[in-house]
Scaffold this active site. Structure first.
Site, PDB file in Angstrom:
ATOM      1  N   PHE A   1      46.797  37.849  16.096  1.00  6.43           N
ATOM      2  CA  PHE A   1      45.521  37.122  16.076  1.00  6.43           C
ATOM      3  C   PHE A   1      44.415  38.102  15.713  1.00  6.43           C
ATOM      4  CE2 PHE A   1      41.486  35.507  17.427  1.00  6.43           C
ATOM      5  CZ  PHE A   1      41.520  34.220  16.919  1.00  6.43           C
TER       6      PHE A   1
ATOM      7  N   ASP B   1      43.418  46.789  16.131  1.00  3.47           N
ATOM      8  CA  ASP B   1      42.457  45.746  16.492  1.00  3.47           C
ATOM      9  C   ASP B   1      42.341  45.746  18.020  1.00  3.47           C
ATOM     10  OD1 ASP B   1      41.101  43.471  17.192  1.00  3.47           O
ATOM     11  OD2 ASP B   1      42.099  42.158  15.749  1.00  3.47           O
TER      12      ASP B   1
ATOM     13  N   LYS C   1      33.602  41.692  20.933  1.00  3.11           N
ATOM     14  CA  LYS C   1      33.620  41.053  22.249  1.00  3.11           C
ATOM     15  C   LYS C   1      32.777  41.790  23.301  1.00  3.11           C
ATOM     16  CE  LYS C   1      37.325  37.894  21.546  1.00  3.11           C
ATOM     17  NZ  LYS C   1      38.589  37.979  20.843  1.00  3.11           N
TER      18      LYS C   1
HETATM   19  C1  LIG Z   1      38.751  37.513  19.435  1.00  3.81           C
HETATM   20  C2  LIG Z   1      39.560  38.383  18.537  1.00  3.81           C
HETATM   21  C3  LIG Z   1      39.226  38.545  17.183  1.00  3.81           C
HETATM   22  C4  LIG Z   1      38.144  37.750  16.499  1.00  3.81           C
HETATM   23  O1  LIG Z   1      36.893  37.923  17.061  1.00  3.81           O
HETATM   24  P1  LIG Z   1      35.753  36.822  16.791  1.00  3.81           P
HETATM   25  O2  LIG Z   1      34.532  37.420  17.396  1.00  3.81           O
HETATM   26  O3  LIG Z   1      36.189  35.563  17.480  1.00  3.81           O
HETATM   27  O4  LIG Z   1      35.654  36.641  15.314  1.00  3.81           O
HETATM   28  C5  LIG Z   1      39.977  39.432  16.437  1.00  3.81           C
HETATM   29  N1  LIG Z   1      40.997  40.116  16.984  1.00  3.81           N
HETATM   30  C6  LIG Z   1      41.348  39.980  18.271  1.00  3.81           C
HETATM   31  C7  LIG Z   1      42.471  40.782  18.813  1.00  3.81           C
HETATM   32  C8  LIG Z   1      40.648  39.105  19.095  1.00  3.81           C
HETATM   33  O5  LIG Z   1      41.021  38.946  20.366  1.00  3.81           O
END
Ligand SMILES: *Cc1c(COP(=O)(O)O)cnc(C)c1O
Length: 401
Positions: free
Chosen positions: A141, A226, A255
């Protein structure tokens, strides 16, 4: 009709139905708690997917936000502002990064990294034009934009949205031989989550990441971690890579970089990868704005000065042990690192959603993911008593059926 139902009905009527939220309408938050319109209090065990690591409405982040909002909010990067340099300096000191590129959402940080490593591949590694390949993992994700959903393996995320951009190759998460076999002379990067959050808090086998690191270094592949969800204390370390004893070439954060006040993300890199971007080749109107920078500085300060990362490690262990001690024939697995936890239920339990609904009745908000898994990620300021109380609620819900 009461206010709660009226608001839900209006949302349904006027909003796109791209979410199916639990029907609780929240109007206030403080620390680990949120309150609904009827004044019911809930322990937040999602933390807005780890954006609210510092707790809801953290007073110091709020103060920094208000103070900056009264002075200057947005200049665009056409001009300079007096917050960006301080933000860079403090983030670089904390993470050991040499170059930073600020964006807004997590998905934008991922897109930025994809652009930068492709260009790096052509200019530095010498890959033939338009041949660059990025290896990604199944069940990843990384966000919801066009480029990203193109390399998702989740049918909900991609079906009906093609055609997709080429240049991605998928390997199973945690499978070092599959990664090795996918490498070729056009491979510019490996994009991977240290722990797959949305997939259900999947932790790779011991030793996987050190081998990934070795292969990336040997083949001149940029390792992009990520850490948008795992980073900034969630797993009990500043970055989850520390559990593996490795360092990424590029790290993505978002985040909790704002403590939930504002969309702020960043690409952290060595000098080489972000070094390929020249003026005019990438940008964002809001990226690096003074309000975002002031908020992020306060959010990072709260994280470190208030020992939230240490608390995440300690409370995470306590929470995980508590969950593991629940005797229930519907629990298949309890796993996690720090305060990034999951309880996986057996298929016969009939899905995690109804247990999340039952938890809500007991004053806990948690999110089901991938059908059978309850994900648990409270703010990192949670106390021992709150952990113990939460474990009791989980026990109540998971043993009463
Ligand atoms: C939430 C998330 C994203 C995307 O972030 P957004 O601010 O929703 O675009 C990308 N990678 C990971 C691992 C995430 O948990």
């Amino acid at each position: 009709m009461n206010t709660t139902n009226a608001l839900i009905e209006t949302e349904y009527r006027l909003g796109a139905h791209n979410y199916k939220p639990i029907d609780v309408v929240l109007s206030r938050g403080e620390g680990v708690y949120v309150w609904d319109l009827d004044g019911n209090r809930y322990l937040d065990c999602l933390s807005a997917y780890s954006a609210v690591n510092q707790g809801h409405c953290h007073p110091k982040i709020l103060a920094a936000m208000v103070e900056q909002a009264q002075k200057l909010t947005l200049t665009s990067r056409a001009f300079r502002n007096d917050q960006l340099a301080h933000f860079y300096e403090e983030l670089a000191a904390l993470t050991g990064s040499h170059k930073i590129l600020p964006m807004n959402s997590g998905a934008e940080a991922v897109e930025t990294a994809v652009k930068a490593v492709r260009k790096w591949g052509y200019e530095v590694k010498g890959v033939a034009q338009n041949k660059a390949e990025i290896i990604v993992c199944s069940n990843n994700f990384h966000g919801r934009t066009m480029g990203i959903v193109g390399f998702s393996t989740d049918p909900d995320a991609r079906t009906g949205f093609g055609p997709f951009a080429p240049g991605f190759r998928t390997v199973p998460f945690g499978d070092i031989e599959a990664f090795r076999a996918a490498i070729n002379e056009n491979t510019v990067a490996f994009l991977i989550e240290p722990i797959q959050g949305e997939a259900g808090v999947m932790i790779p086998p011991q030793g996987y990441f050190p081998e990934v690191r070795t292969l990336c270094s040997r083949h001149g592949i940029t390792l992009i971690l990520d850490e948008i969800q795992t980073g900034l204390g969630r797993t009990g370390k500043l970055l989850a890579e520390e559990h593996e004893g490795i360092e990424a070439d590029v790290t993505l954060i978002g985040k909790a970089l704002s403590g939930g006040f504002y969309p702020i993300s960043a690409v952290l890199s060595n000098s080489e990868v972000l070094g390929v971007l020249q003026p005019g080749q990438h940008g964002s109107t809001f990226g690096g704005n003074p309000l975002a920078c002031a908020i992020a500085r306060a959010a990072l300060k709260a994280l470190t000065e208030e020992d939230m990362i240490g608390n995440s490690a300690r409370m995470g262990d306590r929470f995980q042990n508590g969950l593991k001690n629940i005797r229930s024939n519907i629990i298949k697995d309890v796993r996690g690192r720090g305060l990034m936890l999951a309880v996986e239920l057996v298929p016969e339990a009939g899905g995690a959603r109804k247990y999340c609904e039952a938890l809500k009745e007991r004053g806990i908000l948690a999110k089901d993911t991938h059908g059978d898994t309850i994900r648990i990620a409270p703010p990192l300021v949670i106390t021992q008593d709150q952990v113990d109380w939460a474990v009791e609620q989980f026990a109540g819900v998971l043993t009463s059926n």
